[in-house]
Design a protein around this motif. Structure first.
Motif, PDB file in Angstrom:
ATOM      1  N   THR A  47      52.259   2.998  32.522  1.00 45.53           N
ATOM      2  CA  THR A  47      52.951   2.650  31.298  1.00 45.53           C
ATOM      3  C   THR A  47      54.386   2.262  31.590  1.00 45.53           C
ATOM      4  O   THR A  47      54.834   2.308  32.725  1.00 45.53           O
ATOM      5  CB  THR A  47      52.889   3.805  30.298  1.00 45.53           C
ATOM      6  N   TYR A  48      55.126   1.879  30.559  1.00 44.64           N
ATOM      7  CA  TYR A  48      56.324   1.095  30.817  1.00 44.64           C
ATOM      8  C   TYR A  48      57.552   1.838  31.314  1.00 44.64           C
ATOM      9  O   TYR A  48      58.508   1.204  31.739  1.00 44.64           O
ATOM     10  CB  TYR A  48      56.697   0.277  29.581  1.00 44.64           C
ATOM     11  N   THR A  49      57.572   3.146  31.263  1.00 42.44           N
ATOM     12  CA  THR A  49      58.754   3.862  31.730  1.00 42.44           C
ATOM     13  C   THR A  49      58.456   4.633  32.999  1.00 42.44           C
ATOM     14  O   THR A  49      57.628   5.539  32.990  1.00 42.44           O
ATOM     15  CB  THR A  49      59.254   4.851  30.663  1.00 42.44           C
ATOM     16  N   PRO A  50      59.101   4.327  34.118  1.00 38.61           N
ATOM     17  CA  PRO A  50      58.906   5.121  35.330  1.00 38.61           C
ATOM     18  C   PRO A  50      59.256   6.574  35.019  1.00 38.61           C
ATOM     19  O   PRO A  50      60.302   6.858  34.439  1.00 38.61           O
ATOM     20  CB  PRO A  50      59.905   4.502  36.320  1.00 38.61           C
ATOM     21  N   ASN A  51      58.373   7.510  35.377  1.00 36.74           N
ATOM     22  CA  ASN A  51      58.610   8.889  35.012  1.00 36.74           C
ATOM     23  C   ASN A  51      57.971   9.832  36.013  1.00 36.74           C
ATOM     24  O   ASN A  51      57.055   9.441  36.727  1.00 36.74           O
ATOM     25  CB  ASN A  51      58.036   9.125  33.623  1.00 36.74           C
ATOM     26  N   ILE A  52      58.412  11.070  35.992  1.00 36.71           N
ATOM     27  CA  ILE A  52      57.902  12.065  36.936  1.00 36.71           C
ATOM     28  C   ILE A  52      56.431  12.302  36.713  1.00 36.71           C
ATOM     29  O   ILE A  52      55.719  12.796  37.571  1.00 36.71           O
ATOM     30  CB  ILE A  52      58.705  13.380  36.820  1.00 36.71           C
ATOM     31  N   GLN A  53      55.946  11.921  35.585  1.00 37.71           N
ATOM     32  CA  GLN A  53      54.537  12.056  35.282  1.00 37.71           C
ATOM     33  C   GLN A  53      53.697  11.265  36.263  1.00 37.71           C
ATOM     34  O   GLN A  53      52.558  11.588  36.514  1.00 37.71           O
ATOM     35  CB  GLN A  53      54.261  11.528  33.894  1.00 37.71           C
ATOM     36  N   PHE A  54      54.276  10.224  36.780  1.00 41.25           N
ATOM     37  CA  PHE A  54      53.545   9.373  37.721  1.00 41.25           C
ATOM     38  C   PHE A  54      53.771   9.782  39.174  1.00 41.25           C
ATOM     39  O   PHE A  54      53.427   9.038  40.096  1.00 41.25           O
ATOM     40  CB  PHE A  54      53.975   7.912  37.542  1.00 41.25           C
ATOM     41  N   SER A  55      54.342  10.949  39.386  1.00 47.39           N
ATOM     42  CA  SER A  55      54.655  11.376  40.747  1.00 47.39           C
ATOM     43  C   SER A  55      53.454  11.412  41.692  1.00 47.39           C
ATOM     44  O   SER A  55      53.634  11.164  42.896  1.00 47.39           O
ATOM     45  CB  SER A  55      55.344  12.748  40.733  1.00 47.39           C
ATOM     46  N   PRO A  56      52.222  11.683  41.227  1.00 48.21           N
ATOM     47  CA  PRO A  56      51.104  11.659  42.179  1.00 48.21           C
ATOM     48  C   PRO A  56      50.979  10.317  42.905  1.00 48.21           C
ATOM     49  O   PRO A  56      50.656  10.271  44.092  1.00 48.21           O
ATOM     50  CB  PRO A  56      49.883  11.926  41.293  1.00 48.21           C
ATOM     51  N   PHE A  57      51.269   9.237  42.185  1.00 47.66           N
ATOM     52  CA  PHE A  57      51.150   7.903  42.781  1.00 47.66           C
ATOM     53  C   PHE A  57      52.371   7.582  43.643  1.00 47.66           C
ATOM     54  O   PHE A  57      52.245   6.968  44.706  1.00 47.66           O
ATOM     55  CB  PHE A  57      50.952   6.866  41.678  1.00 47.66           C
ATOM     56  N   TYR A  58      53.549   8.000  43.186  1.00 43.98           N
ATOM     57  CA  TYR A  58      54.745   7.810  43.999  1.00 43.98           C
ATOM     58  C   TYR A  58      54.591   8.584  45.319  1.00 43.98           C
ATOM     59  O   TYR A  58      54.934   8.086  46.391  1.00 43.98           O
ATOM     60  CB  TYR A  58      55.986   8.316  43.258  1.00 43.98           C
ATOM     61  N   VAL A  59      54.071   9.803  45.216  1.00 43.11           N
ATOM     62  CA  VAL A  59      53.878  10.639  46.406  1.00 43.11           C
ATOM     63  C   VAL A  59      52.861  10.006  47.346  1.00 43.11           C
ATOM     64  O   VAL A  59      53.066   9.944  48.565  1.00 43.11           O
ATOM     65  CB  VAL A  59      53.432  12.057  46.002  1.00 43.11           C
ATOM     66  N   ALA A  60      51.754   9.538  46.784  1.00 41.39           N
ATOM     67  CA  ALA A  60      50.711   8.923  47.617  1.00 41.39           C
ATOM     68  C   ALA A  60      51.256   7.723  48.377  1.00 41.39           C
ATOM     69  O   ALA A  60      50.908   7.491  49.543  1.00 41.39           O
ATOM     70  CB  ALA A  60      49.517   8.516  46.754  1.00 41.39           C
ATOM     71  N   ALA A  61      52.138   6.966  47.717  1.00 43.02           N
ATOM     72  CA  ALA A  61      52.734   5.807  48.379  1.00 43.02           C
ATOM     73  C   ALA A  61      53.719   6.249  49.457  1.00 43.02           C
ATOM     74  O   ALA A  61      53.693   5.749  50.588  1.00 43.02           O
ATOM     75  CB  ALA A  61      53.443   4.923  47.350  1.00 43.02           C
ATOM     76  N   GLU A  62      54.575   7.212  49.123  1.00 39.57           N
ATOM     77  CA  GLU A  62      55.620   7.633  50.055  1.00 39.57           C
ATOM     78  C   GLU A  62      55.083   8.443  51.234  1.00 39.57           C
ATOM     79  O   GLU A  62      55.643   8.392  52.333  1.00 39.57           O
ATOM     80  CB  GLU A  62      56.687   8.433  49.303  1.00 39.57           C
TER      81      GLU A  62
END
Length: 343
Positions: A47-62
């Motif tokens: 969804t349109y606002t980057p948020n900590i809710q999406f951390s699983p995907f940020y973590v998987a990438a990093e």
């Protein structure tokens, strides 16, 4: 973890209301360094606002989970006015992070989207009331003034489900559309309870010093529990990229597990994706949100990503009976458990 839903940021607003948990930027941004070079290309719609809710995907990438799986994953945040499933059906996105309820509504409009992993094992909304309130069961909602953002989205679906559990309908309670003003409405005694996100709105009340508790949906076998947010893809994508989608699901669930088990590190890894997250205030909020979100991501067996056919059947019947679907949907067509990692 819960998505910054279009109307929810908000709740969703939850992983939109929060996810939008930390009211960050209101404009769409492409996350920096969200993809890796080489490998099968997969675009995930958020969804349109980057948020900590999406951390699983940020973590998987990093953490390199996508790269290790041989995938080139792009995390794409939608524009605020963009249709949730538009980029998916046009082929611009391969996977979407969406609620089971939204997937069911999309299928009722002939959008061939299929849930392939459920992230929110427990529906993330509830009725938030003052700690001293005598509202303790769904039946207690009769004749009470209840605030909800509006007749849409998870907060409204959750209200309908709570009312049904209590043998009531919206005619039995004094339901008021209050927009996303839950805190002001409840603190100002304009309503006796507000529908909100357990990992966002409830957190905000606590941060403001307001003692509240939440009345949540029955998660038992006879409950009308709704299906929370997860990963969805079209039948065409699954047929053409099935093996890569399985790898993507596995890597994403690894990211989810890591975010749950290493919450402070997950916040740090998410900083380059979320503007302003490095500030102490934002980090404290993100920490509170992750702490409240983690229990929602596991089923009673402690599993992540699990799809429960019985809940999908109950949801399909419930949403159709409540007039939330344009036509009946065969629940078995809306999910596919074969893309989950083998235990």
């Amino acid at each position: 973890m819960r998505r910054a839903h279009r109307h929810r940021v908000t709740g969703a607003a939850a992983l939109a209301s929060v996810v939008v948990l930390a009211t960050l930027t209101s404009c769409a941004e492409e996350p920096k360094n969200a993809s890796v070079k080489g490998g099968a290309s997969i675009t995930l719609g958020l969804t349109y606002t980057p948020n900590i809710q999406f951390s699983p995907f940020y973590v998987a990438a990093e953490k390199g989970y996508y790269k290790d799986a041989g995938l080139n994953v792009k995390l794409r945040h939608h524009g605020a006015a963009e249709d949730l499933f538009g980029a998916l059906t046009s082929g611009r996105e391969d996977v979407i992070y969406a609620g089971g309820d939204e997937i069911l509504q999309a299928r009722a409009k002939d959008v061939p989207v299929v849930d392939i992993a459920t992230f929110y094992q427990k529906y993330p909304v509830g009725l938030i009331v003052p700690k001293e309130s005598d509202i303790r069961t769904p039946a207690d909602l009769k004749g009470r003034k209840i605030g909800t953002p509006g007749a849409f989205g998870e907060t409204y679906f959750g209200l309908l489900a709570l009312l049904k559990e209590g043998g009531l309908s919206t005619k039995d309670a004094k339901v008021q559309n209050i927009g996303f003003t839950q805190q002001a409405a409840l603190t100002g005694n304009k309503v006796e309870g507000v529908m909100g996100y357990l990992n966002n709105d409830a957190v905000s009340f606590k941060e403001a010093g307001k003692d509240v508790r939440s009345l949540t949906l029955n998660s038992g076998s006879s409950g009308d529990q709704l299906v929370g947010v997860g990963l969805g893809a079209t039948k065409k994508t699954l047929d053409e990229q099935g093996d890569d989608i399985k790898k993507f699901v596995d890597a994403s669930l690894r990211g989810l597990r890591y975010a749950i088990d290493h919450q402070d590190e997950a916040i740090t890894l998410s900083e380059k994706y979320i503007p302003g997250l490095s500030s102490e205030k934002r980090r404290n909020n993100a920490r509170a949100v992750l702490k409240a979100t983690a229990p929602l991501m596991k089923n009673d067996q402690g599993e992540l990503g699990a799809i429960d056919p019985q809940t999908w059947t109950r949801m399909a019947d419930f949403m159709y009976d409540q007039g939330l679907l344009e036509k009946s949907v065969t629940p078995e067509d809306a999910y596919d458990t074969s893309y989950l990692p083998k235990s």
